[in-house]
Design a protein around this motif. Structure first.
Motif, PDB file in Angstrom:
ATOM      1  N   ALA A 138     -35.145 -58.233  20.035  1.00  0.00           N
ATOM      2  CA  ALA A 138     -36.401 -58.709  20.606  1.00  0.00           C
ATOM      3  C   ALA A 138     -36.459 -58.398  22.097  1.00  0.00           C
ATOM      4  O   ALA A 138     -37.491 -57.962  22.628  1.00  0.00           O
ATOM      5  CB  ALA A 138     -36.556 -60.205  20.364  1.00  0.00           C
ATOM      6  N   ALA A 139     -35.339 -58.601  22.793  1.00  0.00           N
ATOM      7  CA  ALA A 139     -35.285 -58.307  24.225  1.00  0.00           C
ATOM      8  C   ALA A 139     -35.476 -56.820  24.498  1.00  0.00           C
ATOM      9  O   ALA A 139     -35.941 -56.438  25.576  1.00  0.00           O
ATOM     10  CB  ALA A 139     -33.957 -58.788  24.803  1.00  0.00           C
TER      11      ALA A 139
ATOM     12  N   ASP B 145     -27.938 -61.879   7.106  1.00  0.00           N
ATOM     13  CA  ASP B 145     -27.339 -62.312   8.371  1.00  0.00           C
ATOM     14  C   ASP B 145     -27.057 -61.131   9.286  1.00  0.00           C
ATOM     15  O   ASP B 145     -25.973 -60.987   9.840  1.00  0.00           O
ATOM     16  CB  ASP B 145     -26.052 -63.109   8.121  1.00  0.00           C
ATOM     17  N   GLY B 146     -28.080 -60.299   9.443  1.00  0.00           N
ATOM     18  CA  GLY B 146     -27.907 -59.136  10.308  1.00  0.00           C
ATOM     19  C   GLY B 146     -26.821 -58.210   9.810  1.00  0.00           C
ATOM     20  O   GLY B 146     -25.999 -57.728  10.590  1.00  0.00           O
ATOM     21  N   TYR B 147     -26.847 -57.945   8.467  1.00  0.00           N
ATOM     22  CA  TYR B 147     -25.813 -57.107   7.851  1.00  0.00           C
ATOM     23  C   TYR B 147     -24.423 -57.636   8.209  1.00  0.00           C
ATOM     24  O   TYR B 147     -23.482 -56.876   8.462  1.00  0.00           O
ATOM     25  CB  TYR B 147     -25.946 -55.646   8.273  1.00  0.00           C
ATOM     26  N   GLY B 148     -24.298 -58.967   8.230  1.00  0.00           N
ATOM     27  CA  GLY B 148     -23.015 -59.592   8.516  1.00  0.00           C
ATOM     28  C   GLY B 148     -22.672 -59.671   9.990  1.00  0.00           C
ATOM     29  O   GLY B 148     -21.589 -60.146  10.345  1.00  0.00           O
ATOM     30  N   HIS B 149     -23.576 -59.252  10.870  1.00  0.00           N
ATOM     31  CA  HIS B 149     -23.301 -59.233  12.311  1.00  0.00           C
ATOM     32  C   HIS B 149     -23.826 -60.467  13.037  1.00  0.00           C
ATOM     33  O   HIS B 149     -23.551 -60.633  14.232  1.00  0.00           O
ATOM     34  CB  HIS B 149     -23.915 -57.987  12.953  1.00  0.00           C
ATOM     35  N   GLY B 150     -24.589 -61.318  12.345  1.00  0.00           N
ATOM     36  CA  GLY B 150     -25.190 -62.490  12.967  1.00  0.00           C
ATOM     37  C   GLY B 150     -26.660 -62.261  13.244  1.00  0.00           C
ATOM     38  O   GLY B 150     -27.023 -61.672  14.268  1.00  0.00           O
ATOM     39  N   ALA B 151     -27.522 -62.735  12.355  1.00  0.00           N
ATOM     40  CA  ALA B 151     -28.947 -62.417  12.451  1.00  0.00           C
ATOM     41  C   ALA B 151     -29.584 -62.947  13.726  1.00  0.00           C
ATOM     42  O   ALA B 151     -30.426 -62.280  14.329  1.00  0.00           O
ATOM     43  CB  ALA B 151     -29.688 -62.965  11.227  1.00  0.00           C
ATOM     44  N   VAL B 152     -29.212 -64.143  14.143  1.00  0.00           N
ATOM     45  CA  VAL B 152     -29.862 -64.728  15.312  1.00  0.00           C
ATOM     46  C   VAL B 152     -29.511 -63.971  16.589  1.00  0.00           C
ATOM     47  O   VAL B 152     -30.407 -63.517  17.316  1.00  0.00           O
ATOM     48  CB  VAL B 152     -29.556 -66.232  15.424  1.00  0.00           C
ATOM     49  N   PRO B 153     -28.233 -63.792  16.942  1.00  0.00           N
ATOM     50  CA  PRO B 153     -27.954 -63.028  18.171  1.00  0.00           C
ATOM     51  C   PRO B 153     -28.430 -61.587  18.102  1.00  0.00           C
ATOM     52  O   PRO B 153     -28.909 -61.044  19.103  1.00  0.00           O
ATOM     53  CB  PRO B 153     -26.433 -63.119  18.323  1.00  0.00           C
TER      54      PRO B 153
ATOM     55  N   GLN C 132     -36.667 -70.898  13.554  1.00  0.00           N
ATOM     56  CA  GLN C 132     -36.026 -72.101  14.091  1.00  0.00           C
ATOM     57  C   GLN C 132     -35.199 -71.788  15.326  1.00  0.00           C
ATOM     58  O   GLN C 132     -34.979 -72.666  16.176  1.00  0.00           O
ATOM     59  CB  GLN C 132     -35.158 -72.758  13.014  1.00  0.00           C
ATOM     60  N   ALA C 133     -34.751 -70.545  15.442  1.00  0.00           N
ATOM     61  CA  ALA C 133     -34.020 -70.103  16.626  1.00  0.00           C
ATOM     62  C   ALA C 133     -34.981 -69.678  17.738  1.00  0.00           C
ATOM     63  O   ALA C 133     -34.547 -69.109  18.741  1.00  0.00           O
ATOM     64  CB  ALA C 133     -33.084 -68.950  16.273  1.00  0.00           C
ATOM     65  N   ARG C 134     -36.264 -69.932  17.546  1.00  0.00           N
ATOM     66  CA  ARG C 134     -37.318 -69.649  18.525  1.00  0.00           C
ATOM     67  C   ARG C 134     -37.473 -68.158  18.794  1.00  0.00           C
ATOM     68  O   ARG C 134     -37.738 -67.735  19.920  1.00  0.00           O
ATOM     69  CB  ARG C 134     -37.058 -70.416  19.821  1.00  0.00           C
ATOM     70  N   ILE C 135     -37.316 -67.380  17.749  1.00  0.00           N
ATOM     71  CA  ILE C 135     -37.573 -65.943  17.830  1.00  0.00           C
ATOM     72  C   ILE C 135     -39.007 -65.720  17.395  1.00  0.00           C
ATOM     73  O   ILE C 135     -39.369 -65.973  16.236  1.00  0.00           O
ATOM     74  CB  ILE C 135     -36.578 -65.164  16.952  1.00  0.00           C
ATOM     75  N   SER C 136     -39.841 -65.284  18.294  1.00  0.00           N
ATOM     76  CA  SER C 136     -41.281 -65.180  18.039  1.00  0.00           C
ATOM     77  C   SER C 136     -41.735 -63.785  17.643  1.00  0.00           C
ATOM     78  O   SER C 136     -42.912 -63.566  17.350  1.00  0.00           O
ATOM     79  CB  SER C 136     -42.054 -65.635  19.278  1.00  0.00           C
ATOM     80  N   THR C 137     -40.825 -62.834  17.635  1.00  0.00           N
ATOM     81  CA  THR C 137     -41.127 -61.462  17.230  1.00  0.00           C
ATOM     82  C   THR C 137     -41.712 -61.453  15.818  1.00  0.00           C
ATOM     83  O   THR C 137     -41.321 -62.275  14.986  1.00  0.00           O
ATOM     84  CB  THR C 137     -39.819 -60.635  17.249  1.00  0.00           C
TER      85      THR C 137
END
Length: 361
Positions: A51-52, A37-45, A71-76
């Motif tokens: 990506a940006a 989960d993004g090292y506990g930081h929230g993988a999606v945000p 599923q979060a529409r991250i295409s990277t």
């Protein structure tokens, strides 16, 4: 409703730290670790922010983590570091256009079951001395032959993982790099060796790709160099608040097992966070926190829902005051050292009871 414990994640700090990584390895592409989960930081945000910023690839541990990002529409591009464990996962990896890290021949057998029409991009992971996952170095010719026999398979590159990169006096890192490079003499394909510690401490590890994790979140992976010295910005600030302030006499004991004895008459504060929020019970007396910008030490054992602190250095502290456990000015790696652990464990150990807020300054 006022949250008990808040983890505020500054996404601009993560982008800043990516810039630091790029400055350290200007000729390399960057595969950002967003597993756990993004090292506990929230993988999606976190992944959206990376990506940006034009990240080359994201890296997760397993298929579940990769699918969550899709599923979060991250295409990277997303690399699955542990690879696939079933034919179903292999087919899903092809469908979702994931990059599969392969570390054993049984995984190649599974991919082979998909048939010649399957298009898959692979990293081959080699074991240069970590002795956890990876093909033996002597298997490189066999892997080349397997790749040549599958025209639908594309080689992303060759990677290995460093066992002791955070130990800057340990020559084993150089041994691993030398073994890895020797096994690949004359072999085409990009190379990747450096994790965060390898990237920072070992220039020899900055090959075609680097794979930072902890550094992206603003913590130093090296015990002798602070995040500030490295130009990194802590991305997470963990805070609670005082819910009680009391005065105790010399000799009074605080908390479970009477773990702290007051040396004099003194104010003691109670902070609304404990091991049910992910605060390590092993944090000892003297572990620093901050109230009103002033350092105050823990006084007493961490309990399920509360931490007690010595307020003698901050006598004007009052109920409702914010209390910082880590963040800018109070690095997570410094807090972790008090418990004999590492910042990774602090970040990944936060529980669902903590409210996460993502900002983008």
């Amino acid at each position: 409703m006022i949250p008990r414990v808040t983890a505020t994640v500054d996404l601009s700090a993560i982008r800043h730290n990516l810039g630091v990584v790029r400055q350290m390895a200007p000729g390399a592409r960057v595969m950002a670790a967003v597993k756990a989960d993004g090292y506990g930081h929230g993988a999606v945000p976190v992944s959206r922010a990376l990506a940006a910023a034009g990240i080359d690839c994201l890296a997760v541990a397993c298929m579940e983590e990769a699918i969550r990002l899709r599923q979060a529409r991250i295409s990277t591009p997303i690399a699955v570091l542990e690879g696939i464990i079933s034919r179903e996962e292999a087919a899903l990896a092809v469908y979702e256009e994931l990059v599969v890290v392969v570390h054993d021949h049984w995984q190649l057998d599974i991919l082979d079951q998909l048939g010649p029409q399957a298009r898959v991009t692979l990293w081959f992971k080699l074991d240069s001395g970590m002795h956890r996952l990876g093909f033996p170095l002597a298997d490189v010719p066999r892997l080349q032959a397997t790749l040549a026999a599958h025209p639908g398979w594309t080689l992303a590159g060759w990677m290995t993982h460093l066992a002791s990169a955070d130990e800057t006096e340990n020559p084993f890192t150089l041994e691993q790099i030398a073994r890895f490079e020797a096994a690949l003499v004359g072999v085409p394909g990009p190379r990747s060796v450096a994790n965060s510690a390898g990237l920072i401490a070992w220039p020899q590890a900055r090959l075609d790709w680097v794979r930072p994790g902890l550094a992206l979140y603003g913590a130093s992976p090296l015990p002798d160099r602070t995040s500030q010295a490295l130009g990194l910005r802590p991305a997470m600030t963990l805070e609670s608040r005082l819910i009680a302030v009391r005065e105790f006499e010399a000799g009074d004991t605080i908390g479970y097992s009477q773990a702290y004895r007051c040396p004099e008459r003194m104010p003691v504060g109670v902070v609304a966070m404990g091991y049910a929020d992910g605060i390590l019970r092993s944090l000892p007396n003297g572990t620093p926190l901050q109230i009103r910008g002033t350092t105050v030490p823990m006084a007493g054992r961490v309990s399920m829902d509360m931490v007690t602190v010595d307020l003698r250095t901050c006598p004007h502290a009052a109920v409702g005051d914010p209390v910082r456990l880590w963040g800018p000015g109070l690095p997570a790696e410094a807090i972790a050292a008090h418990a004999g652990t590492i910042a990774y464990e602090l970040f990944c150990g936060l529980t669902q009871r903590v409210r996460f807020v993502h900002t983008d300054a």
